[in-house]
Enzyme design. Structure first.
Site, short mmCIF file in Angstrom:
data_model
loop_
_atom_site.label_atom_id
_atom_site.label_comp_id
_atom_site.label_asym_id
_atom_site.label_seq_id
_atom_site.Cartn_x
_atom_site.Cartn_y
_atom_site.Cartn_z
N LYS A 130 96.92 38.45 -47.87
CA LYS A 130 97.80 37.12 -47.90
C LYS A 130 96.77 36.29 -48.72
O LYS A 130 95.21 36.00 -47.90
CB LYS A 130 98.25 36.70 -46.17
N ARG A 168 102.65 45.55 -41.33
CA ARG A 168 102.63 45.57 -42.77
C ARG A 168 101.77 45.52 -43.06
O ARG A 168 100.42 44.69 -43.59
CB ARG A 168 103.67 45.01 -43.50
#
Length: 203
Positions: free
Chosen positions: A143, A185
């Site tokens: 991210k 994840r």
């Protein structure tokens, strides 16, 4: 669909990311195990499809606004109670439709209409999402918030590329698990597994 037809034969659970009810129905009919919906089943008909497939799991994610506009107008104020309220309400609605609580997983939606500081607040206060008793999925891998805190002041014009985000991603996954996440994840599976083995050995 050809990809899903092959994947369900591999002997591992198959999760499909979609918010479209027609796609949910098609992949579940083929044998997919999990529906992961960034809209938390808010699309008309989505909740009904999941309810009609009693063996599937479902991941409800928090997203503010829409993918096309969410980064231009991120959330305001303390995002933790807002996100907790949204997810618990979505889970309750799903149970009202006949879906057992044991089938539901929650995802705080890291990076979806949240600032860097807000994303890290979700991690720092992750325990607040566990109170209602749902398993938590953490999706920190690669991210941009990780790049934002890891890039030096001199290199802000050239943030960390995807390959350089591996170590921060593993660190975030490890912190998430330590704080109670049941699922992470990740893109860098091997490295994350190695880190979690060290963590498990220390326990």
């Amino acid at each position: 669909l050809p990809v899903v037809r092959h994947a369900v034969k591999l002997g591992v659970p198959v999760s499909v990311d979609t918010y479209k009810p027609e796609v949910m129905r098609a992949v579940l009919d083929l044998g997919a195990d999990i529906i992961n919906d960034i809209w938390a089943l808010r699309q008309s008909g989505a909740m009904q499809v999941v309810a009609e497939h009693p063996s599937c799991g479902v991941c409800l994610m928090h997203m503010h606004r829409e993918p096309q506009t969410m980064q231009t107008a991120p959330m305001q104020g303390d995002v933790v109670p807002q996100t907790v309220h949204f997810l618990e309400h979505a889970a309750q609605r799903l149970q009202t439709s006949g879906v057992d609580k044991a089938r539901i997983v929650l995802d705080t939606g890291v990076g979806f209409a949240k600032t860097v500081a807000q994303n890290f607040a979700l991690l720092a206060r992750q325990h607040e999402f566990l109170v209602a008793g749902y398993p938590l999925l953490a999706g920190w891998s690669r991210k941009s918030s990780l790049a934002a805190v890891c890039s030096s002041a001199e290199a802000q014009a050239e943030p960390l590329d995807m390959t350089m985000r591996m170590i921060p991603s593993v660190a975030a996954a490890l912190l998430a698990v330590e704080r109670g996440a049941r699922i992470v994840r990740v893109h860098d599976v091997r490295e994350t597994v190695q880190a979690l083995k060290v963590w498990a050995a220390a326990r």
